[in-house]
Design a protein around this motif. Structure first.
Motif, PDB file in Angstrom:
ATOM      1  N   ARG A 155       0.838  -1.201   0.000  1.00 51.43           N
ATOM      2  CA  ARG A 155       0.000   0.000   0.000  1.00 51.43           C
ATOM      3  C   ARG A 155       0.873   1.251   0.000  1.00 51.43           C
ATOM      4  NH1 ARG A 155      -3.495  -1.569   5.014  1.00 51.43           N
ATOM      5  NH2 ARG A 155      -4.146   0.593   4.957  1.00 51.43           N
ATOM      6  N   VAL A 156       1.778   1.292  -0.958  1.00 56.66           N
ATOM      7  CA  VAL A 156       2.648   2.453  -1.107  1.00 56.66           C
ATOM      8  C   VAL A 156       1.847   3.663  -1.576  1.00 56.66           C
ATOM      9  CG1 VAL A 156       4.649   3.385  -2.335  1.00 56.66           C
ATOM     10  CG2 VAL A 156       4.657   0.993  -1.572  1.00 56.66           C
ATOM     11  N   PHE A 157       0.957   3.438  -2.545  1.00 59.16           N
ATOM     12  CA  PHE A 157       0.181   4.525  -3.129  1.00 59.16           C
ATOM     13  C   PHE A 157      -1.307   4.446  -2.797  1.00 59.16           C
ATOM     14  CE2 PHE A 157       3.637   3.286  -6.043  1.00 59.16           C
ATOM     15  CZ  PHE A 157       4.400   4.446  -6.023  1.00 59.16           C
ATOM     16  N   ALA A 158      -1.802   3.257  -2.529  1.00 56.95           N
ATOM     17  CA  ALA A 158      -3.243   3.034  -2.454  1.00 56.95           C
ATOM     18  C   ALA A 158      -3.936   3.905  -1.419  1.00 56.95           C
ATOM     19  CB  ALA A 158      -3.526   1.558  -2.165  1.00 56.95           C
ATOM     20  N   ASP A 159      -3.274   4.158  -0.280  1.00 59.07           N
ATOM     21  CA  ASP A 159      -3.911   4.941   0.771  1.00 59.07           C
ATOM     22  C   ASP A 159      -3.757   6.442   0.567  1.00 59.07           C
ATOM     23  OD1 ASP A 159      -4.611   2.571   1.912  1.00 59.07           O
ATOM     24  OD2 ASP A 159      -3.056   2.594   3.446  1.00 59.07           O
ATOM     25  N   LEU A 160      -2.985   6.831  -0.433  1.00 60.29           N
ATOM     26  CA  LEU A 160      -2.758   8.248  -0.684  1.00 60.29           C
ATOM     27  C   LEU A 160      -3.585   8.782  -1.846  1.00 60.29           C
ATOM     28  CD1 LEU A 160       1.145   8.280  -0.359  1.00 60.29           C
ATOM     29  CD2 LEU A 160      -0.548   8.800   1.402  1.00 60.29           C
TER      30      LEU A 160
END
Length: 258
Positions: free
Chosen positions: A209-214
């Motif tokens: 979740r490097v980008f998914a939560d941003l």
């Protein structure tokens, strides 16, 4: 039935972004251990496995899975989910936790141990990792997933909570304040050190979740093909050390010496 990544039917969902990268690593470890051991069915332990997000897919691959979880409600949901998937005879749920692990399972009885979302909440993470290592047979693998410090700092900063972001950076537990619902966060180095201290070799390290939560939900939910594209981006970045420092979760694969 061909086992799939733990996700909903049809096109990938946002929920699948939380599990896809880790499942790929777990499945590879299962396949490798199957080849090395010469056994078609492995013994898998899922500590804190809840309702079976990983246990049921592993059982669909033909393996025997024991789920240890402190929540009776989660174990009831696990039983129902396993029955619906047709693998009730391959999935066993027992109430317990990683600190009292050997009150409910045997030492050295498992080929693969999953410890996902557990270390953040236990009193002694080092003891928890040692117990998972002792549950493994020689040559087995530990899949360790925990909350990442950098991802929380970045998320608070992007939300405009700069003081909280700075607090998390200096807090020994990686918490941004009294209202933080997560008791503890880790860096990739800290998780790797825990694995090594338990006598295991550190294998692959992944950012999850490097980008998914941003990414704003409206961009993902309304743009055709956005979830698939974001999933591919997550998979591409997961193994790159540069992105471990900003991942919401960190995944480490530990390998017990044969």
């Amino acid at each position: 039935m061909r086992p799939q990544r733990p996700r909903t039917e049809g096109s990938p969902s946002r929920a699948s972004l939380r599990t896809a990268v880790v499942w790929d690593v777990v499945k590879d470890a299962l396949d490798r251990r199957t080849r090395e051991s010469g056994r078609g069915a492995l013994d898998v332990l899922d500590t804190g496995g809840g309702s079976g997000n990983f246990a049921v897919p592993a059982a669909l691959l033909g393996h025997r899975v024991t789920v240890v979880d402190p929540s009776p409600n989660a174990l009831f949901a696990l039983e129902r989910r396993a029955a619906e998937a047709g693998v009730a005879d391959q999935v066993r749920g027992v109430q317990g936790d990683v600190h009292g692990l050997f009150d409910v399972v045997d030492r050295g009885g498992f080929d693969i141990v999953l410890c996902h979302g557990v270390l953040e909440y236990v009193d002694d993470p080092a003891e928890g990792v040692r117990n998972t290592a002792e549950a493994l047979r020689p040559g087995g693998s530990l899949s360790l997933l925990a909350a990442g410090l950098g991802g929380a700092v970045l998320a608070r900063a992007l939300a405009g909570h700069f003081t909280e972001a700075r607090h998390a950076l200096g807090d020994p537990a990686g918490r941004w304040g009294e209202g933080d619902p997560v008791p503890r966060r880790f860096t990739a180095e800290q998780l790797a050190d825990l694995v090594a201290a338990a006598g295991m070799k550190v294998g692959a390290v992944h950012g999850v979740r490097v980008f998914a939560d941003l990414v704003p939900g409206v961009l993902v939910d309304t743009e055709p093909g956005a979830v698939e594209a974001l999933l591919k981006l997550e998979e591409a970045a997961a193994e790159l050390p540069a992105f471990h420092a900003v991942a919401t979760q960190l995944h480490v694969l530990g390998e017990k010496h044969g």
